[in-house]
Design a protein around this motif. Structure first.
Motif, PDB file in Angstrom:
ATOM      1  N   ILE B  10       0.849  -1.197   0.000  1.00 13.06           N
ATOM      2  CA  ILE B  10       0.000   0.000   0.000  1.00 13.06           C
ATOM      3  C   ILE B  10       0.885   1.249   0.000  1.00 13.06           C
ATOM      4  O   ILE B  10       0.571   2.247  -0.645  1.00 13.06           O
ATOM      5  CB  ILE B  10      -0.977  -0.012   1.205  1.00 13.06           C
ATOM      6  CG1 ILE B  10      -2.008  -1.124   0.997  1.00 13.06           C
ATOM      7  CG2 ILE B  10      -1.690   1.332   1.345  1.00 13.06           C
ATOM      8  CD1 ILE B  10      -2.975  -1.314   2.146  1.00 13.06           C
ATOM      9  N   LEU B  13       1.837   1.750  -3.520  1.00 17.60           N
ATOM     10  CA  LEU B  13       0.716   2.337  -4.268  1.00 17.60           C
ATOM     11  C   LEU B  13       0.567   3.820  -3.917  1.00 17.60           C
ATOM     12  O   LEU B  13       0.293   4.648  -4.798  1.00 17.60           O
ATOM     13  CB  LEU B  13      -0.580   1.575  -3.965  1.00 17.60           C
ATOM     14  CG  LEU B  13      -0.644   0.137  -4.491  1.00 17.60           C
ATOM     15  CD1 LEU B  13      -1.823  -0.606  -3.887  1.00 17.60           C
ATOM     16  CD2 LEU B  13      -0.746   0.128  -6.009  1.00 17.60           C
ATOM     17  N   SER B  14       0.772   4.156  -2.633  1.00 12.21           N
ATOM     18  CA  SER B  14       0.697   5.563  -2.230  1.00 12.21           C
ATOM     19  C   SER B  14       1.785   6.367  -2.910  1.00 12.21           C
ATOM     20  O   SER B  14       1.568   7.527  -3.292  1.00 12.21           O
ATOM     21  CB  SER B  14       0.852   5.709  -0.712  1.00 12.21           C
ATOM     22  OG  SER B  14      -0.023   4.850  -0.052  1.00 12.21           O
ATOM     23  N   PHE B  16       3.044   5.816  -5.824  1.00 14.61           N
ATOM     24  CA  PHE B  16       2.592   6.077  -7.199  1.00 14.61           C
ATOM     25  C   PHE B  16       1.571   7.208  -7.217  1.00 14.61           C
ATOM     26  O   PHE B  16       1.586   8.060  -8.099  1.00 14.61           O
ATOM     27  CB  PHE B  16       1.973   4.809  -7.808  1.00 14.61           C
ATOM     28  CG  PHE B  16       2.975   3.952  -8.528  1.00 14.61           C
ATOM     29  CD1 PHE B  16       3.317   4.220  -9.848  1.00 14.61           C
ATOM     30  CD2 PHE B  16       3.590   2.898  -7.882  1.00 14.61           C
ATOM     31  CE1 PHE B  16       4.251   3.445 -10.505  1.00 14.61           C
ATOM     32  CE2 PHE B  16       4.528   2.116  -8.538  1.00 14.61           C
ATOM     33  CZ  PHE B  16       4.858   2.388  -9.851  1.00 14.61           C
ATOM     34  N   SER B  17       0.679   7.195  -6.213  1.00 15.72           N
ATOM     35  CA  SER B  17      -0.339   8.231  -6.131  1.00 15.72           C
ATOM     36  C   SER B  17       0.307   9.609  -5.926  1.00 15.72           C
ATOM     37  O   SER B  17      -0.074  10.590  -6.572  1.00 15.72           O
ATOM     38  CB  SER B  17      -1.288   7.899  -4.979  1.00 15.72           C
ATOM     39  OG  SER B  17      -2.276   8.865  -4.859  1.00 15.72           O
ATOM     40  N   SER B  34      -4.197  10.840  -8.803  1.00 21.26           N
ATOM     41  CA  SER B  34      -4.336   9.397  -8.606  1.00 21.26           C
ATOM     42  C   SER B  34      -4.488   8.666  -9.942  1.00 21.26           C
ATOM     43  O   SER B  34      -3.988   7.550 -10.112  1.00 21.26           O
ATOM     44  CB  SER B  34      -5.534   9.103  -7.715  1.00 21.26           C
ATOM     45  OG  SER B  34      -6.683   9.727  -8.210  1.00 21.26           O
ATOM     46  N   GLY B  37      -1.205   8.416 -11.456  1.00 28.34           N
ATOM     47  CA  GLY B  37      -0.529   7.311 -10.768  1.00 28.34           C
ATOM     48  C   GLY B  37      -0.953   5.966 -11.332  1.00 28.34           C
ATOM     49  O   GLY B  37      -0.129   5.068 -11.538  1.00 28.34           O
ATOM     50  N   LEU B  38      -2.273   5.820 -11.611  1.00 30.55           N
ATOM     51  CA  LEU B  38      -2.802   4.583 -12.208  1.00 30.55           C
ATOM     52  C   LEU B  38      -2.139   4.332 -13.565  1.00 30.55           C
ATOM     53  O   LEU B  38      -1.684   3.223 -13.846  1.00 30.55           O
ATOM     54  CB  LEU B  38      -4.321   4.705 -12.368  1.00 30.55           C
ATOM     55  CG  LEU B  38      -5.166   3.516 -12.831  1.00 30.55           C
ATOM     56  CD1 LEU B  38      -6.623   3.781 -12.523  1.00 30.55           C
ATOM     57  CD2 LEU B  38      -5.025   3.162 -14.279  1.00 30.55           C
ATOM     58  N   LEU B  41       1.483   3.279 -13.086  1.00 29.92           N
ATOM     59  CA  LEU B  41       1.613   1.899 -12.625  1.00 29.92           C
ATOM     60  C   LEU B  41       1.274   0.913 -13.747  1.00 29.92           C
ATOM     61  O   LEU B  41       1.975  -0.079 -13.950  1.00 29.92           O
ATOM     62  CB  LEU B  41       0.701   1.655 -11.416  1.00 29.92           C
ATOM     63  CG  LEU B  41       0.700   0.226 -10.863  1.00 29.92           C
ATOM     64  CD1 LEU B  41       2.099  -0.213 -10.463  1.00 29.92           C
ATOM     65  CD2 LEU B  41      -0.236   0.096  -9.674  1.00 29.92           C
ATOM     66  N   ILE B  55       2.782  -5.463  -6.181  1.00 30.60           N
ATOM     67  CA  ILE B  55       1.592  -4.693  -5.786  1.00 30.60           C
ATOM     68  C   ILE B  55       0.331  -5.547  -5.627  1.00 30.60           C
ATOM     69  O   ILE B  55      -0.662  -5.071  -5.103  1.00 30.60           O
ATOM     70  CB  ILE B  55       1.298  -3.553  -6.796  1.00 30.60           C
ATOM     71  CG1 ILE B  55       1.244  -4.069  -8.238  1.00 30.60           C
ATOM     72  CG2 ILE B  55       2.346  -2.467  -6.713  1.00 30.60           C
ATOM     73  CD1 ILE B  55      -0.116  -4.194  -8.766  1.00 30.60           C
ATOM     74  N   ALA B  59      -2.944  -4.182  -3.674  1.00 27.21           N
ATOM     75  CA  ALA B  59      -4.025  -3.721  -4.548  1.00 27.21           C
ATOM     76  C   ALA B  59      -5.308  -4.503  -4.267  1.00 27.21           C
ATOM     77  O   ALA B  59      -6.382  -3.923  -4.124  1.00 27.21           O
ATOM     78  CB  ALA B  59      -3.620  -3.853  -6.011  1.00 27.21           C
ATOM     79  N   LEU B  62      -6.769  -3.323  -0.861  1.00 29.35           N
ATOM     80  CA  LEU B  62      -7.412  -1.998  -0.934  1.00 29.35           C
ATOM     81  C   LEU B  62      -8.732  -2.061  -1.692  1.00 29.35           C
ATOM     82  O   LEU B  62      -9.729  -1.484  -1.270  1.00 29.35           O
ATOM     83  CB  LEU B  62      -6.487  -1.011  -1.640  1.00 29.35           C
ATOM     84  CG  LEU B  62      -5.558  -0.163  -0.796  1.00 29.35           C
ATOM     85  CD1 LEU B  62      -4.847   0.845  -1.674  1.00 29.35           C
ATOM     86  CD2 LEU B  62      -6.309   0.546   0.315  1.00 29.35           C
TER      87      LEU B  62
END
Lengths: 230, 134
Positions: B10, B13-14, B16-17, B34, B37-38, B41, B55, B59, B62
């Motif tokens: 996570i 992922l954060s 990347f965000s 975000s 970021g998607l 990724l 991830i 992922a 979440l």
């Protein structure tokens, strides 16, 4: 020392309420008992009962809210898994998603204009067919009210899930692909959860179109607002 | 062990965000951070620069709690009591009508394109049959 304690308490209470409501929904699967709705009602009733302001609740709530960004990024994972199906049906997907995306934004805007709705509310309605974390950011970027957008997104989700099957029968949308793209483009994640009742192809199509709508919506939302001079 | 892995993923992922957020601000893009970021990724995964293993647990975790994450934002309607008045009912009607129209447009358009694609393929098949029999 008091602030972190309150924040943790709020987070734990919200999670506990949510998990309890998930259990309730598993027991009684009426569409109206969907956990996100019931938990929100509980939180609001709790705030009203104990005279807690929304900004005080957000001392803890903002930490849950902060996970929305990473959650949107996480959508890359199912999208990556379904890349072969997406490539195979790329043409109907893109066509359907564009049709849904523009119809969704423009029809909302026109209906709102006809009924004489205020500008900030029109801008909050615009991204209603897009999944919540993205819709919030689109609304904020356009000058709408994000928390109103959340409500509109939920209504779009619920009405699609409840009315969708009947309407699709009526207008003869029969293919799994068409149903999936209709659910995903109009009712985002809630529609996708409904798509599970129609099989795997419908689910993949729904989640792909939901993600594409989110992507394209953030690009074309401002364009639609600019064209229609809202 | 799995809990630690999920938390670490996570965090990734954060990251990347936040990276998306930085790109959003730096280039003044209309796309939310975000979503950038998607895309980053997804690009990383597609070109095998980011292994899926890095991830997938985070992922999956979440996304399985996605509805919970909306609740604080949804509770914000408490500041808009007018939504539950007559004007609010009108707004709801607008959203429901627009949702129905959207569903019909997306479904019919994609089904039509699908059938068209299938027909084209059939034609191709027929043609190849013909050439074989000739």
């Amino acid at each position: 020392m008091q602030q972190p304690f309150i924040a943790i308490l709020i987070i734990l209470l919200t999670i506990a309420a949510y998990l309890a409501m998930v259990k309730v929904y598993q027991r009684f699967t009426y569409p109206i008992l969907i956990p996100v709705l019931t938990t929100t009602v509980i939180v609001i009733l709790g705030l009203l009962a104990f005279h807690i302001s929304y900004s005080d609740y957000m001392v803890g709530g903002k930490w849950i809210n902060a996970l929305l960004g990473p959650a949107v990024v996480a959508l890359a994972y199912p999208l990556y898994n379904q890349r072969h199906i997406i490539m195979k049906y790329s043409f109907p997907i893109i066509g359907g998603v564009f049709a849904g995306l523009f119809t969704g934004m423009i029809s909302g805007l026109l209906f709102a204009e006809v009924f004489g709705i205020k500008r900030d509310l029109i801008l909050s309605i615009l991204p209603k067919s897009i999944t919540t974390p993205v819709a919030i950011q689109i609304a904020a970027g356009l000058g709408g009210v994000p928390s109103m957008t959340v409500v509109f997104v939920m209504i779009a989700g619920f009405s699609g899930v409840i009315l969708g099957p009947r309407i699709m029968k009526w207008v003869r949308i029969r293919s799994h692909l068409g149903k999936g793209i209709a659910f995903g483009s109009a009712s985002h994640a809630l529609g996708t959860s409904k798509a599970f009742e129609y099989g795997e192809l419908t689910v993949s199509m729904s989640s792909v179109s939901m993600t594409l709508c989110a992507l394209l919506g953030s690009v074309f939302g401002p364009v639609v607002v600019w064209i229609f001079q809202v | 062990m799995k809990a630690i892995r999920i938390i670490l993923q996570i965090v990734i992922l954060s990251a990347f965000s936040m990276l998306g957020e930085a790109v959003h601000h730096f280039f003044h893009l209309p796309i939310p951070g975000s979503i950038i970021g998607l895309i980053l990724l997804l690009t990383g995964l597609s070109f095998k620069m980011v292994p899926v293993k890095l991830i997938e647990d985070g992922a999956g975790f979440l996304l399985s709690f996605l509805p919970l994450l909306f609740i604080p934002a949804m509770a914000g309607v408490i500041n808009y009591p007018s939504l539950f008045s007559g004007n609010g009912a009108l707004l709801m009607l607008i959203v429901v009508l627009s949702t129905i129209v959207t569903m019909v447009a997306a479904g019919i358009a994609s089904q039509w394109l699908e059938q068209k694609a299938a027909k084209r393929k059939e034609k191709k098949k027929c043609n190849s049959h013909l050439s074989q029999s000739l």
